[in-house]
Design a protein around this motif. Structure first.
Motif, PDB file in Angstrom:
ATOM      1  N   ASN A  52      -2.030   4.080 -18.489  1.00  0.00           N
ATOM      2  CA  ASN A  52      -2.591   2.778 -18.859  1.00  0.00           C
ATOM      3  C   ASN A  52      -1.577   1.645 -18.794  1.00  0.00           C
ATOM      4  O   ASN A  52      -1.884   0.501 -19.144  1.00  0.00           O
ATOM      5  N   PHE A  53      -0.365   1.965 -18.362  1.00  0.00           N
ATOM      6  CA  PHE A  53       0.646   0.931 -18.208  1.00  0.00           C
ATOM      7  C   PHE A  53       0.178  -0.063 -17.135  1.00  0.00           C
ATOM      8  O   PHE A  53      -0.377   0.330 -16.108  1.00  0.00           O
ATOM      9  N   LEU A  54       0.381  -1.352 -17.395  1.00  0.00           N
ATOM     10  CA  LEU A  54      -0.129  -2.400 -16.496  1.00  0.00           C
ATOM     11  C   LEU A  54      -1.624  -2.204 -16.239  1.00  0.00           C
ATOM     12  O   LEU A  54      -2.116  -2.266 -15.108  1.00  0.00           O
ATOM     13  N   ASN A  55      -2.353  -1.971 -17.317  1.00  0.00           N
ATOM     14  CA  ASN A  55      -3.765  -1.611 -17.221  1.00  0.00           C
ATOM     15  C   ASN A  55      -4.618  -2.686 -16.555  1.00  0.00           C
ATOM     16  O   ASN A  55      -5.713  -2.399 -16.058  1.00  0.00           O
ATOM     17  N   PHE A  56      -4.149  -3.925 -16.523  1.00  0.00           N
ATOM     18  CA  PHE A  56      -4.924  -4.992 -15.897  1.00  0.00           C
ATOM     19  C   PHE A  56      -5.170  -4.724 -14.419  1.00  0.00           C
ATOM     20  O   PHE A  56      -6.140  -5.220 -13.839  1.00  0.00           O
ATOM     21  N   LEU A  57      -4.309  -3.912 -13.810  1.00  0.00           N
ATOM     22  CA  LEU A  57      -4.489  -3.584 -12.400  1.00  0.00           C
ATOM     23  C   LEU A  57      -5.760  -2.766 -12.179  1.00  0.00           C
ATOM     24  O   LEU A  57      -6.431  -2.891 -11.143  1.00  0.00           O
ATOM     25  N   ASN A  58      -6.113  -1.933 -13.167  1.00  0.00           N
ATOM     26  CA  ASN A  58      -7.293  -1.078 -13.036  1.00  0.00           C
ATOM     27  C   ASN A  58      -8.597  -1.856 -13.091  1.00  0.00           C
ATOM     28  O   ASN A  58      -9.657  -1.322 -12.763  1.00  0.00           O
ATOM     29  N   LYS A  59      -8.540  -3.103 -13.521  1.00  0.00           N
ATOM     30  CA  LYS A  59      -9.745  -3.917 -13.594  1.00  0.00           C
ATOM     31  C   LYS A  59     -10.141  -4.482 -12.230  1.00  0.00           C
ATOM     32  O   LYS A  59     -11.252  -4.972 -12.064  1.00  0.00           O
ATOM     33  N   HIS A  60      -9.218  -4.405 -11.280  1.00  0.00           N
ATOM     34  CA  HIS A  60      -9.501  -4.887  -9.935  1.00  0.00           C
ATOM     35  C   HIS A  60     -10.053  -3.719  -9.108  1.00  0.00           C
ATOM     36  O   HIS A  60      -9.313  -2.814  -8.721  1.00  0.00           O
ATOM     37  N   GLN A  61     -11.356  -3.733  -8.844  1.00  0.00           N
ATOM     38  CA  GLN A  61     -12.010  -2.624  -8.168  1.00  0.00           C
ATOM     39  C   GLN A  61     -11.498  -2.425  -6.734  1.00  0.00           C
ATOM     40  O   GLN A  61     -11.461  -1.310  -6.229  1.00  0.00           O
ATOM     41  N   ILE A  62     -11.123  -3.524  -6.083  1.00  0.00           N
ATOM     42  CA  ILE A  62     -10.601  -3.398  -4.719  1.00  0.00           C
ATOM     43  C   ILE A  62      -9.311  -2.593  -4.728  1.00  0.00           C
ATOM     44  O   ILE A  62      -9.092  -1.709  -3.900  1.00  0.00           O
ATOM     45  N   LEU A  63      -8.430  -2.898  -5.697  1.00  0.00           N
ATOM     46  CA  LEU A  63      -7.181  -2.151  -5.808  1.00  0.00           C
ATOM     47  C   LEU A  63      -7.448  -0.714  -6.224  1.00  0.00           C
ATOM     48  O   LEU A  63      -6.865   0.225  -5.671  1.00  0.00           O
ATOM     49  N   LYS A  64      -8.335  -0.535  -7.177  1.00  0.00           N
ATOM     50  CA  LYS A  64      -8.575   0.786  -7.754  1.00  0.00           C
ATOM     51  C   LYS A  64      -9.227   1.747  -6.769  1.00  0.00           C
ATOM     52  O   LYS A  64      -8.933   2.952  -6.766  1.00  0.00           O
ATOM     53  N   LYS A  65     -10.136   1.244  -5.918  1.00  0.00           N
ATOM     54  CA  LYS A  65     -10.895   2.123  -5.035  1.00  0.00           C
ATOM     55  C   LYS A  65     -10.530   1.986  -3.557  1.00  0.00           C
ATOM     56  O   LYS A  65     -10.742   2.908  -2.779  1.00  0.00           O
ATOM     57  N   HIS A  66     -10.011   0.826  -3.177  1.00  0.00           N
ATOM     58  CA  HIS A  66      -9.855   0.588  -1.745  1.00  0.00           C
ATOM     59  C   HIS A  66      -8.454   0.130  -1.354  1.00  0.00           C
ATOM     60  O   HIS A  66      -8.275  -0.470  -0.299  1.00  0.00           O
ATOM     61  N   ILE A  67      -7.469   0.423  -2.183  1.00  0.00           N
ATOM     62  CA  ILE A  67      -6.125  -0.052  -1.867  1.00  0.00           C
ATOM     63  C   ILE A  67      -5.615   0.553  -0.559  1.00  0.00           C
ATOM     64  O   ILE A  67      -4.858  -0.078   0.185  1.00  0.00           O
ATOM     65  N   PHE A  68      -6.052   1.786  -0.240  1.00  0.00           N
ATOM     66  CA  PHE A  68      -5.644   2.421   1.009  1.00  0.00           C
ATOM     67  C   PHE A  68      -6.817   2.572   1.972  1.00  0.00           C
ATOM     68  O   PHE A  68      -6.864   3.496   2.785  1.00  0.00           O
ATOM     69  N   ASN A  69      -7.748   1.637   1.871  1.00  0.00           N
ATOM     70  CA  ASN A  69      -8.807   1.526   2.864  1.00  0.00           C
ATOM     71  C   ASN A  69      -8.174   1.225   4.223  1.00  0.00           C
ATOM     72  O   ASN A  69      -7.115   0.591   4.292  1.00  0.00           O
ATOM     73  N   PRO A  70      -8.771   1.675   5.329  1.00  0.00           N
ATOM     74  CA  PRO A  70      -8.188   1.389   6.654  1.00  0.00           C
ATOM     75  C   PRO A  70      -7.893  -0.086   6.902  1.00  0.00           C
ATOM     76  O   PRO A  70      -6.997  -0.419   7.690  1.00  0.00           O
ATOM     77  N   LEU A  71      -8.609  -0.985   6.222  1.00  0.00           N
ATOM     78  CA  LEU A  71      -8.400  -2.415   6.444  1.00  0.00           C
ATOM     79  C   LEU A  71      -7.044  -2.894   5.940  1.00  0.00           C
ATOM     80  O   LEU A  71      -6.630  -4.014   6.243  1.00  0.00           O
ATOM     81  N   ILE A  72      -6.336  -2.043   5.194  1.00  0.00           N
ATOM     82  CA  ILE A  72      -4.998  -2.423   4.734  1.00  0.00           C
ATOM     83  C   ILE A  72      -4.061  -2.633   5.927  1.00  0.00           C
ATOM     84  O   ILE A  72      -3.093  -3.398   5.842  1.00  0.00           O
ATOM     85  N   VAL A  73      -4.376  -1.984   7.043  1.00  0.00           N
ATOM     86  CA  VAL A  73      -3.552  -2.143   8.250  1.00  0.00           C
ATOM     87  C   VAL A  73      -3.568  -3.596   8.717  1.00  0.00           C
ATOM     88  O   VAL A  73      -2.528  -4.158   9.073  1.00  0.00           O
ATOM     89  N   LEU A  74      -4.749  -4.220   8.710  1.00  0.00           N
ATOM     90  CA  LEU A  74      -4.857  -5.613   9.135  1.00  0.00           C
ATOM     91  C   LEU A  74      -4.152  -6.540   8.149  1.00  0.00           C
ATOM     92  O   LEU A  74      -3.540  -7.531   8.556  1.00  0.00           O
ATOM     93  N   PHE A  75      -4.236  -6.220   6.873  1.00  0.00           N
ATOM     94  CA  PHE A  75      -3.552  -7.030   5.858  1.00  0.00           C
ATOM     95  C   PHE A  75      -2.044  -6.999   6.081  1.00  0.00           C
ATOM     96  O   PHE A  75      -1.376  -8.044   6.062  1.00  0.00           O
ATOM     97  N   ILE A  76      -1.501  -5.819   6.331  1.00  0.00           N
ATOM     98  CA  ILE A  76      -0.060  -5.689   6.550  1.00  0.00           C
ATOM     99  C   ILE A  76       0.341  -6.349   7.865  1.00  0.00           C
ATOM    100  O   ILE A  76       1.399  -6.984   7.957  1.00  0.00           O
ATOM    101  N   PHE A  77      -0.507  -6.217   8.881  1.00  0.00           N
ATOM    102  CA  PHE A  77      -0.237  -6.858  10.167  1.00  0.00           C
ATOM    103  C   PHE A  77      -0.158  -8.373   9.986  1.00  0.00           C
ATOM    104  O   PHE A  77       0.731  -9.044  10.528  1.00  0.00           O
ATOM    105  N   ALA A  78      -1.084  -8.933   9.198  1.00  0.00           N
ATOM    106  CA  ALA A  78      -1.083 -10.377   8.953  1.00  0.00           C
ATOM    107  C   ALA A  78       0.176 -10.806   8.211  1.00  0.00           C
ATOM    108  O   ALA A  78       0.785 -11.839   8.541  1.00  0.00           O
ATOM    109  N   ILE A  79       0.605 -10.011   7.224  1.00  0.00           N
ATOM    110  CA  ILE A  79       1.837 -10.318   6.487  1.00  0.00           C
ATOM    111  C   ILE A  79       3.035 -10.292   7.424  1.00  0.00           C
ATOM    112  O   ILE A  79       3.923 -11.155   7.358  1.00  0.00           O
ATOM    113  N   PHE A  80       3.064  -9.309   8.302  1.00  0.00           N
ATOM    114  CA  PHE A  80       4.165  -9.182   9.264  1.00  0.00           C
ATOM    115  C   PHE A  80       4.235 -10.414  10.166  1.00  0.00           C
ATOM    116  O   PHE A  80       5.322 -10.939  10.430  1.00  0.00           O
TER     117      PHE A  80
END
Length: 426
Positions: A52-80
């Motif tokens: 439960n440390f940094l429990n506020f992170l668990n309230k974000h459903q995108i992070l909790k369920k989809h943080i490693f969704n395939p679309l993370i590749v595009l997010f990282i590509f955009a950051i790069f």
């Protein structure tokens, strides 16, 4: 095919069993078991932050369920791309839009129409087979690590200049520690799922695997394989409920810090920067150079490509030029250097803008099917194989998916996924 699989796994299990029975490994595993028990029952373990440390992170459903969704590749590509000091050309902007569109269609839309029926027909893999295979791969990598170090007469981390003397034919087997770690970690996950070991024991074994990877890969002075091991452990642990969300976030920050730190100190050792230079500059300059390369490749590739598959085929051992050397020849007529072309560099040179759209769609489909299969089954093996191909796709944002061993991993994943699609449609 089943006969071949049974024969190979039987042989690998026998080899693994013989090593485990040897005096050396009996001693090693006895010591590790003692350390594991001490760690699990340690008072200091209680001082470690809870789930439960940094429990506020668990309230974000995108992070909790989809943080490693395939679309993370595009997010990282955009950051790069944003890290680069210069902007993309108009032509490359169009290519990138096609790449992103193809990937989204392949990963988020098309998989909806597959793996919806007859899920009991999905291929199953035995925990013991996967553990034995992973164990043997790690053994091979350790042997070749010592051969590689002996061949250059020193440890590349301590003497950065000798890193360039390492021979790919000797270092490539060292990188088998990555899929080996993936398979062994997946097997430990299965033991945890079956209640054979506790969550604390599983976490200890994951940490131990990561420590082994760090010990060998860091000494060779390679950042990318080290990050691959880090990512694989985190992804498997996260989807296996062994690693908490806050640990994923903190781990990601540590991973980024490791990339910056190793690059910074290696650059200092090679006298390419001074101590007054910002540590993040090494990352920015690397992104900027790679983007400049991509701009040139996009110009060369045009709409329908130049090399028509020869760059991808050059990944095969024995080719006159490797794919990254071919990039060097195309943009500077220098074959003695290797140049990273980003995820879409090979695609645009081989088949142009059209090829980028199609290949990114195929890549997205592979990851999208893998993600869906993993979510449906919660199976240890499918969690492991998805973590492996997602990891190398993320790393391929800069380097491209061009190494023969990585292409083999993708080929195996494609074969398994397509087999499941066919079986579930019957």
């Amino acid at each position: 095919m089943s006969v071949i699989y049974s024969t190979l796994t039987s042989l690998i299990n026998r080899i693994s069993d013989e090593f485990h029975k040897s005096f050396l490994f009996t001693t090693i595993f006895t010591i590790l078991e003692f350390i594991e028990n001490q760690w699990v029952n340690s008072f200091f373990k209680k001082l470690y932050p809870s789930e439960n440390f940094l429990n506020f992170l668990n309230k974000h459903q995108i992070l909790k369920k989809h943080i490693f969704n395939p679309l993370i590749v595009l997010f990282i590509f955009a950051i790069f791309l944003l890290l680069a000091l210069n902007s993309v050309s108009n032509s490359l902007a169009i290519t990138l839009m096609l790449a992103f569109a193809g990937y989204i269609i392949g990963s988020a839309i098309i998989p909806r129409y597959f793996l919806n029926d007859n899920l009991e027909n999905i291929l199953q893999f035995k925990e013991r087979d996967m553990y034995s295979l992973g164990f043997c791969l790690i053994l091979i990598s350790v042997v070749f690590f010592f051969i590689s170090v002996a061949s250059v007469g020193g440890i590349p981390l301590l003497k950065p200049s000798i890193r360039y003397l390492l021979k790919p034919v000797l270092t490539m087997p060292v990188f088998l520690i990555i899929p080996g770690t993936c398979l062994v970690a997946s097997a430990y996950l299965k033991e945890f799922q079956d209640g054979k070991i506790t969550r604390s024991q599983a976490r200890f074994r994951f940490i131990l695997l990561l420590a082994i990877d760090c010990a060998f890969l860091l000494l060779l002075g390679y950042r990318t394989p080290l990050l691959a091991a880090f990512l694989i452990i985190i992804i498997i642990g996260f989807y296996g409920n062994i690693v908490s969300l806050w640990e994923v976030v903190v781990g990601a920050l540590i991973g980024v810090g490791a990339i910056i730190g190793i690059g910074y100190f290696r650059s200092l050792g090679e006298l390419t920067i001074t101590s007054s230079t910002s540590p993040i500059y090494t990352l920015q300059s690397r992104a900027d150079f790679t983007l400049h390369v991509l701009n040139l490749l996009d110009f060369i590739g045009g709409n329908f490509g130049l090399t028509h598959g020869h760059m991808l085929a050059s990944s095969i051992p024995g080719s006159d030029l490797g794919p990254r050397m071919m990039v060097g020849k195309l943009i500077a007529w220098r074959t003695e250097v290797t140049v990273t072309p980003t995820l879409i560099g090979q695609m645009v040179v081989d088949f142009g803008k059209v090829g980028v759209f199609v290949e990114m769609g195929i890549l997205g489909f592979i990851l999208g099917i893998g993600f869906k299969l993993m979510q449906i089954t919660k199976n240890f093996f499918y969690i492991g194989i998805y973590s492996l191909i997602l990891t190398y796709t993320i790393l391929g944002v800069e380097t491209g998916i061009l190494d023969i061993q990585v292409l083999v991993y993708f080929a195996i994943a494609i074969f398994i996924y397509l087999t499941n699609i066919i079986k579930t449609r019957n």
